[in-house]
Motif scaffolding. Structure first.
Motif, PDB file in Angstrom:
ATOM      1  N   GLU A 391       0.844  -1.193   0.000  1.00 32.15           N
ATOM      2  CA  GLU A 391       0.000   0.000   0.000  1.00 32.15           C
ATOM      3  C   GLU A 391       0.883   1.248   0.000  1.00 32.15           C
ATOM      4  OE1 GLU A 391      -3.919   1.742   2.363  1.00 32.15           O
ATOM      5  OE2 GLU A 391      -2.846  -0.039   3.100  1.00 32.15           O
ATOM      6  N   LEU A 392       0.539   2.215  -0.843  1.00 32.71           N
ATOM      7  CA  LEU A 392       1.282   3.472  -0.923  1.00 32.71           C
ATOM      8  C   LEU A 392       0.774   4.430   0.140  1.00 32.71           C
ATOM      9  CD1 LEU A 392       3.261   5.381  -2.437  1.00 32.71           C
ATOM     10  CD2 LEU A 392       1.313   6.046  -3.881  1.00 32.71           C
ATOM     11  N   ARG A 393       1.674   4.935   0.960  1.00 31.41           N
ATOM     12  CA  ARG A 393       1.310   5.893   2.010  1.00 31.41           C
ATOM     13  C   ARG A 393       1.765   7.311   1.673  1.00 31.41           C
ATOM     14  NH1 ARG A 393       0.025   3.426   6.956  1.00 31.41           N
ATOM     15  NH2 ARG A 393      -1.390   1.725   6.416  1.00 31.41           N
ATOM     16  N   GLU A 394       2.941   7.443   1.032  1.00 30.86           N
ATOM     17  CA  GLU A 394       3.450   8.788   0.755  1.00 30.86           C
ATOM     18  C   GLU A 394       4.385   8.744  -0.445  1.00 30.86           C
ATOM     19  OE1 GLU A 394       6.054  12.262   3.057  1.00 30.86           O
ATOM     20  OE2 GLU A 394       5.102  10.647   4.206  1.00 30.86           O
ATOM     21  N   ARG A 409       6.965   6.035   0.711  1.00 30.53           N
ATOM     22  CA  ARG A 409       6.747   5.317   1.971  1.00 30.53           C
ATOM     23  C   ARG A 409       5.627   4.324   1.707  1.00 30.53           C
ATOM     24  NH1 ARG A 409       3.640   6.388   6.715  1.00 30.53           N
ATOM     25  NH2 ARG A 409       3.017   8.407   5.849  1.00 30.53           N
ATOM     26  N   LEU A 410       5.962   3.046   1.832  1.00 31.12           N
ATOM     27  CA  LEU A 410       5.017   1.967   1.560  1.00 31.12           C
ATOM     28  C   LEU A 410       4.809   1.120   2.806  1.00 31.12           C
ATOM     29  CD1 LEU A 410       6.448   0.559  -1.823  1.00 31.12           C
ATOM     30  CD2 LEU A 410       4.657   2.271  -1.552  1.00 31.12           C
ATOM     31  N   VAL A 411       3.686   0.433   2.846  1.00 34.88           N
ATOM     32  CA  VAL A 411       3.468  -0.623   3.830  1.00 34.88           C
ATOM     33  C   VAL A 411       3.462  -1.927   3.062  1.00 34.88           C
ATOM     34  CG1 VAL A 411       1.901  -1.631   5.511  1.00 34.88           C
ATOM     35  CG2 VAL A 411       2.179   0.853   5.398  1.00 34.88           C
ATOM     36  N   GLU A 416       6.425  -1.012   7.446  1.00 38.79           N
ATOM     37  CA  GLU A 416       6.603   0.257   6.737  1.00 38.79           C
ATOM     38  C   GLU A 416       8.014   0.317   6.155  1.00 38.79           C
ATOM     39  OE1 GLU A 416       4.804   4.091   8.067  1.00 38.79           O
ATOM     40  OE2 GLU A 416       6.916   4.604   8.437  1.00 38.79           O
ATOM     41  N   ARG A 486       2.109  10.544  -9.519  1.00 33.88           N
ATOM     42  CA  ARG A 486       1.294   9.843  -8.521  1.00 33.88           C
ATOM     43  C   ARG A 486       0.390   8.811  -9.186  1.00 33.88           C
ATOM     44  NH1 ARG A 486       0.159  10.097  -3.389  1.00 33.88           N
ATOM     45  NH2 ARG A 486       1.512  11.912  -3.147  1.00 33.88           N
ATOM     46  N   THR A 490       0.679   4.906  -8.257  1.00 35.20           N
ATOM     47  CA  THR A 490      -0.523   4.257  -7.714  1.00 35.20           C
ATOM     48  C   THR A 490      -0.891   3.046  -8.553  1.00 35.20           C
ATOM     49  OG1 THR A 490      -1.358   6.348  -6.828  1.00 35.20           O
ATOM     50  CG2 THR A 490      -2.957   4.577  -7.153  1.00 35.20           C
TER      51      THR A 490
END
Length: 515
Positions: A391-394, A409-411, A416, A486, A490
């Protein structure tokens, strides 16, 4: 005159003939507006052509300049099995420049129609014949294989064309070529002209597609006795282009059992040339277009699932492709069920009906239905929550300096991760950052990348669609955003997540059809 392919009188059937291909992508193909190939790109394309078994490769025109000669030398340095030639005008200096590039032969172009003899060159028929004979003898004396091309031959007086080519062969030319330089001729005119030349000696054909008759005229030429076809990969070339090498190769293979090249390499060859030239493959392009082996219609999909040859003239594997079942407004139950099964998703009859209805509604709004769309619809219909692995966070990207950089920044599986990357542009840098963050789980290939603006103005929203594969599994995902970087990241992250979603241990999931 009626042209009867494979059954014309007093000739050997095509199935018993030795037909060869001369590829002129690096010369005639590069003459298309907007195409400029670097020396190494030419060498790579030549290597791909050679691997596909193409007999003769025209590497360029040595007379163009030192940059072109460097490109030709890059090709000759590869020590390929194919015969390497240079295009030459009807002047001795062009032959000398070709010799400096260590080519095996030259294609010498001389005017054939009065429009070219008198209007373009400003000479006479007699002078053309004399000059051609002298130049052929000069090239042969220097150990070159020689082909003489009668420019604008389809509009030439055929008696003069025959005289010109007879003199060329008498002077030592290895072969002569009928040139439909401006795509003027129909198959009857082509057959008549080539028949007369083929009586003289080995004859080639060079056809253009201005009337959409390039393949037809190439086949008419072979029916008339020609044994070598000039072609370009993907049909690139001036105006409407040249006859497409892949179309000639598969037509001869499929219809007449004549092998001119390794057809299983045709798609990879098409992709190499499309990438190098920047000329995208049209979706409906024969042999190599995206839709050539794609099925959406419910009737066609159902038939194809029952019998793979139901709606295809030949197996896609013959040209290095795979079959695709795509989703859209014509999708039926069989197609949707098969597509879900390829992603390891099982549905009952009621759920399948709901999925099909929603797929059709989405498509009717002008949307292309991707794999991610299908899976999201199925999840919603079945009331399942999606467990994301990535998942993309930033995302931060900069391109103002000399080297574009990006950080993400990914999870990933609950952990993280932060990483950065550089690249040729912000999108390239961001993709590099994602791959660094994901690590070995990012061993997926980006098969295609498309960008479309869906609103106008300076604040346009763009949609990015990516197709990615990992192992034998492929997914397509689309994302929209006002920022192309982005949207790209994404889409890529979602594609990676989908590829891994059905494989908790990190291995590739079930196969999905791809082209």
């Amino acid at each position: 005159m009626n042209v009867l392919f494979g059954g014309f009188p007093n000739s050997t059937p095509l199935s018993d003939r030795d037909v060869q291909l001369l590829d002129t992508t690096l010369r005639d193909g590069e003459q298309a507006p907007g195409i400029s190939l670097a020396p190494e790109e030419k060498a790579e394309i030549a290597a791909a052509l050679d691997a596909a078994g193409v007999s003769v490769i025209e590497a360029g025109s040595a007379c163009t300049g030192e940059g072109e000669r460097e490109a030709i030398r890059r090709v000759t340095d590869r020590d390929l099995d194919a015969k390497i030639t240079s295009f030459a005008r009807g002047v001795r200096d062009d032959v000398d420049l070709a010799l400096d590039c260590d080519v095996d032969g030259v294609g010498i172009v001389v005017p054939a129609s009065d429009r070219h003899v008198e209007g373009k060159v400003g000479t006479t028929r007699e002078e053309v014949v004399e000059t051609t004979a002298d130049l052929v003898a000069y090239a042969r004396d220097h150990g070159l294989w020689v082909e003489v091309l009668g420019e604008d031959g389809s509009r030439a007086d055929l008696d003069f064309l025959e005289t010109l080519m007879a003199e060329a062969l008498d002077a030592g030319a290895d072969r002569v070529c009928f040139c439909d330089t401006v795509g003027h001729a129909g198959p009857e005119r082509t057959y008549e002209a080539v028949s007369r030349l083929a009586e003289l000696g080995p004859t080639s054909t060079h056809t253009h597609d201005d009337l959409g008759l390039a393949v037809t005229n190439a086949l008419a030429s072979l029916a008339a006795g020609a044994d070598l076809v000039h072609a370009t990969v993907n049909g690139v070339g001036e105006r409407a282009g040249n006859v497409a090498l892949e179309e000639v190769a598969i037509a001869l293979d499929h219809c007449y059992g004549v092998e001119t090249a390794d057809t299983t390499r045709l798609y990879d060859l098409a992709r190499v040339v499309a990438d190098a030239t920047g000329v995208a493959l049209a979706p409906n392009k024969a042999v190599v277009g995206e839709n050539a082996f794609a099925h959406e219609s419910g009737i066609h999909t159902d038939g194809t699932l029952k019998d793979e040859r139901m709606y295809e003239p030949y197996p896609p594997e013959r040209v290095g492709r795979e079959r695709r079942l795509v989703l859209g407004k014509h999708t039926g139950r069989a197609g949707a069920k098969a597509a879900l099964a390829e992603h390891g998703v099982e549905v009952d009859d009621d759920e399948l009906g709901a999925v099909v209805a929603r797929v059709q509604r989405l498509a009717e709004r002008g949307k292309r239905v991707t794999d991610a769309d299908l899976l999201a619809i199925a999840e919603d219909v079945q009331g399942r929550d999606r467990d994301r692995r990535i998942e993309l966070r930033e995302l931060t990207a900069t391109s103002g300096g000399p080297l574009p950089t990006a950080s993400v920044r990914l999870v990933v599986d609950g952990d993280e991760r932060v990483a950065s990357g550089t690249g040729d542009g912000p999108v390239d840098a961001a993709v590099a950052a994602v791959r660094e963050a994901v690590g070995s789980m990012a061993d997926a290939s980006l098969e295609s990348y498309h960008v479309d603006a869906i609103t106008g103005g300076t604040d346009a929203v763009v949609t990015v669609e990516v197709e990615m594969s990992r192992g034998d599994r492929t997914v397509t995902v689309r994302a929209s955003d006002g920022d192309i970087t982005r949207a790209s990241v994404t889409a890529m992250v979602d594609a990676l997540d989908r590829l891994l979603a059905a494989a908790p241990d990190g291995e590739a999931g079930p196969a999905v059809a791809d082209d």
